[in-house]
Write an enzyme that holds these catalytic residues in place. Structure first.
Site, PDB file in Angstrom:
ATOM      1  N   GLN A 182       0.789  -1.209   0.028  1.00  0.00           N
ATOM      2  CA  GLN A 182       0.015  -0.062   0.123  1.00  0.00           C
ATOM      3  C   GLN A 182       0.944   1.356  -0.070  1.00  0.00           C
ATOM      4  O   GLN A 182       0.651   2.087  -0.656  1.00  0.00           O
ATOM      5  CB  GLN A 182      -1.021   0.040   1.187  1.00  0.00           C
ATOM      6  N   ASP A 208      -2.145 -11.683   4.429  1.00  0.00           N
ATOM      7  CA  ASP A 208      -3.691 -11.636   4.836  1.00  0.00           C
ATOM      8  C   ASP A 208      -4.018 -12.925   5.002  1.00  0.00           C
ATOM      9  O   ASP A 208      -5.205 -13.000   5.484  1.00  0.00           O
ATOM     10  CB  ASP A 208      -4.680 -11.068   3.786  1.00  0.00           C
TER      11      ASP A 208
HETATM   12  C1  S3P Z   1      -2.828  -4.684   0.139  1.00  0.00           C
HETATM   13  C2  S3P Z   1      -1.638  -4.769   0.675  1.00  0.00           C
HETATM   14  C3  S3P Z   1      -1.568  -5.228   2.099  1.00  0.00           C
HETATM   15  C4  S3P Z   1      -2.684  -6.258   2.420  1.00  0.00           C
HETATM   16  C5  S3P Z   1      -4.057  -5.594   2.131  1.00  0.00           C
HETATM   17  C6  S3P Z   1      -4.166  -5.286   0.604  1.00  0.00           C
HETATM   18  C7  S3P Z   1      -2.892  -3.786  -1.370  1.00  0.00           C
HETATM   19  O1  S3P Z   1      -1.455  -4.317   3.214  1.00  0.00           O
HETATM   20  O2  S3P Z   1      -2.437  -6.634   3.762  1.00  0.00           O
HETATM   21  O3  S3P Z   1      -5.027  -6.284   2.461  1.00  0.00           O
HETATM   22  O4  S3P Z   1      -4.005  -4.280  -1.820  1.00  0.00           O
HETATM   23  O5  S3P Z   1      -1.693  -3.349  -1.480  1.00  0.00           O
HETATM   24  P1  S3P Z   1      -0.051  -3.668   3.441  1.00  0.00           P
HETATM   25  O6  S3P Z   1       0.405  -2.749   2.311  1.00  0.00           O
HETATM   26  O7  S3P Z   1      -0.458  -2.979   4.630  1.00  0.00           O
HETATM   27  O8  S3P Z   1       0.937  -4.921   3.723  1.00  0.00           O
END
Ligand code: S3P
Length: 445
Positions: free
Chosen positions: A174, A325
Site C-alpha cells: 500500500q 492476509d
Molecule cells: C494490500 C496490501 C497489504 C494487504 C492488504 C491489501 C494492497 O497491506 O494486507 O489487504 O492491496 O496493496 P500492506 O500494504 O499494509 O501490507
C-alpha cells in the site's frame, strides 16, 4: 446491527466453485482506469464494500464509473485531471482505499478529507503521510493519545510535487503504491526501493496502462521500481482474476473437513500472493494447480484441493509478505495439524483490520485450541486432525470489524464438535460477498 452466525460440523465440501475478484487488483483497476484518458472496461471486479468505497471516491473526484450486470465501465479524467471532492470521503473499512487515494490526491492541486469506520480509524497512516509530505503534500491527521497519525485525514495536494527516491521502512504494497500513484502526476523520476518484495500488482498494471515504469531486482532480491512522470495512461480492458486471499478460506475448509474434494476456478497465483498455498503444501496439503495461464500479466490457475492430514511447520518470517492476509486462516489450519506450528516476524498483523494475533489467539483458545501468543507471532500445538471442541451455546467469537477473522472462525466452526458462533458476519461484505451461501452450497452434500 451485528449479525451473529453459527458454523457447525460440516458434510464434506464438494464442487467446482469460483470466488469473487481480487480485492487488490480491483482497487488498482478502478484507480488506473480513472486516470486514463477515455473508456476502460473491467470484468470480474470485486463488488465488495472496500472496492465500492474506492469507486465512490473516484466518482467524487470526477471519474464516470458505471456498472451494468457486472461489466464496469470507467471514463477516466486523465492523470492530473482529478477534481476536488465536494464532501468528506468515507472509506469504510478499507485501508487500501485510504492509502492509495491519499497518494493519488497528494500530487494533484486539490484537497480531500478521508474518514473511515472504527477499525480503519485506528490504523497507522504515518507510513504514507511521511513520504507524501516529503513530496510536498500538506497532510493534517488526527493524532491519537499515543501519538499515532490516523483518520480523519485531510490531504492538500500539490502540483507539481517533488519526485523522490524512497526506501520502504515497512514491507507494504500500500505504501509502495501510494508513492507510485503520487509519482504519476509528478514530473521526473519517482523511485521506490523495496528491500522485501510485496505484491506487485501496481507495477504490472501501471506497465499495462502504458506508464513508463521499470523494475530491477538485485541479487539479494531488493527491488528498485522506477516511474517517470508525468504519465499518460491509455484505457484498458481488464479481467480481474479470483482473489487468492478469498480462495484461502474454501481451500483450508476442504483440507480440514474429511472427505472434501473441491476445485476453486480462476484464482490469481501471483508468487507475491501465493505463500499460503506453498506453506499448506509443505504441511502435507493435497493442493494442485491446473489450467495455469496468464491474464493481464497476472498468473491464474484452478486450485484442486482434497482433505489432508496436515503437519505443523515453522513458517519462515521472510514468506510473510506473500501471505500477509492469510495468517488468520493458516492459524486455523495449524490448530488441526499434527504437531506444532510456529510463526514469527508478524508485527504487521497487529495493525491490520484488527490486531489479528490477539483476535486469533483469543478466539482459538476459546474454541479449545492450544495457542501461545508472542509479540510477533503465534505458536500452535495442533489437535492431530481431531475436530476442535468449539463453543458452548451463548458464547461468541469477537470478529472486531475484521472480515478475515469472521471467515477464519467460520471455517473453524466447520471443523469443530459443538460449532462456532461469530458475533458478526457483516464485515465479510468488504471482500467476499456470497461467502456464507458458497459454504452452504459446498457442504450441501
Ligand atoms: C494490500 C496490501 C497489504 C494487504 C492488504 C491489501 C494492497 O497491506 O494486507 O489487504 O492491496 O496493496 P500492506 O500494504 O499494509 O501490507
Amino acid at each position: 446491527m451485528p449479525q451473529s452466525r453459527t458454523f457447525t460440523t460440516a458434510n464434506p465440501l464438494s464442487g467446482r466453485i469460483a470466488v469473487p475478484g481480487d480485492k487488490s487488483i480491483s482497487h488498482r483497476a478502478l484507480i488506473l482506469s480513472a486516470l486514463a484518458v477515455g473508456k476502460s472496461r473491467i470484468e470480474g471486479l470485486l463488488e465488495g464494500e472496500d472496492v465500492l468505497a474506492t469507486a465512490a471516491a473516484l466518482r467524487a473526484m470526477g471519474a464516470d464509473i458505471q456498472n451494468e450486470d457486472g461489466v464496469w465501465t470507467v471514463y477516466g479524467v486523465g492523470v492530473g485531471g482529478l477534481m476536488q471532492p465536494d464532501n468528506i470521503v468515507d472509506l469504510g473499512n478499507s485501508g487500501t482505499s485510504a492509502r492509495l487515494l491519499m497518494g493519488l490526491v497528494a500530487s494533484h492541486a486539490i484537497s480531500a478529507t478521508f474518514t473511515g469506520d472504527a477499525s480503519l480509524s485506528k490504523r497507522p497512516m504515518g507510513r504514507v503521510i511521511d513520504p507524501l509530505s516529503d513530496m510536498g503534500a500538506d497532510i493534517a491527521a488526527r493524532q491519537t493519545a499515543d501519538g499515532k497519525a490516523c483518520l480523519p485525514i485531510t490531504v492538500r495536494g500539490i502540483y507539481p510535487a517533488v519526485p523522490m527516491e524512497y526506501r520502504l521502512p515497512v514491507a507494504s504494497a500500500q505504501v509502495k503504491s501510494a508513492i507510485l500513484l503520487a509519482g504519476l502526476n509528478t514530473p521526473g523520476i519517482t523511485r521506490v526501493i523495496e528491500p522485501v518484495p510485496t505484491r506487485d500488482h501496481s507495477e504490472t498494471m501501471l506497465a499495462g496502462f502504458g506508464a513508463d515504469i521499470s523494475v530491477e531486482a538485485d541479487k539479494d532480491g531488493v527491488r528498485k521500481i522506477t516511474l517517470t512522470g508525468e504519465a499518460e495512461l491509455k484505457p484498458q480492458k481488464i479481467k480481474v482474476p479470483g482473489d487468492p486471499s478469498s480462495a484461502a478460506f474454501p481451500v483450508v475448509a476442504a483440507l480440514l473437513v474429511p472427505g472434501s474434494d473441491i476445485v476453486v476456478e480462476n484464482v490469481g497465483i501471483n508468487p507475491t500472493r501465493a505463500g499460503l498455498f506453498t506453506i499448506l503444501q509443505q504441511m502435507g496439503g493435497d493442493i494442485a494447480f491446473e489450467n495455469k495461464h496468464t491474464v493481464g500479466g497476472e498468473p491464474v490457475a484452478d486450485i484442486c484441493v482434497k482433505h489432508s492430514m496436515l503437519s505443523g511447520i515453522d513458517v519462515p518470517a521472510d514468506i510473510a509478505p506473500s501471505m500477509i492476509d492469510e495468517f488468520p486462516i493458516l492459524f486455523v489450519a495449524a490448530a488441526l495439524a499434527k504437531g506444532t506450528t510456529t510463526t514469527s516476524g508478524l508485527y504487521e498483523l497487529r495493525v491490520k483490520e484488527s490486531d489479528r494475533l490477539l483476535q486469533m489467539a483469543k478466539g482459538l483458545q476459546a474454541i479449545g485450541a492450544d495457542v501461545t501468543e508472542k509479540e510477533d507471532g503465534l505458536t500452535i500445538k495442533g489437535s492431530g486432525g481431531k475436530p476442535l471442541p468449539g463453543l458452548d451455546s451463548g458464547h461468541l467469537i469477537a470478529t472486531a470489524l475484521d472480515h478475515r477473522i469472521a471467515m477464519s472462525f467460520s471455517v473453524a466452526g466447520l471443523a469443530s464438535k459443538k460449532g462456532v458462533t461469530i458475533d458478526d458476519i457483516s464485515p465479510v461484505e468488504t471482500s467476499f460477498p456470497g461467502f456464507e451461501q458458497l459454504i452452504k452450497e459446498m457442504t450441501s452434500g
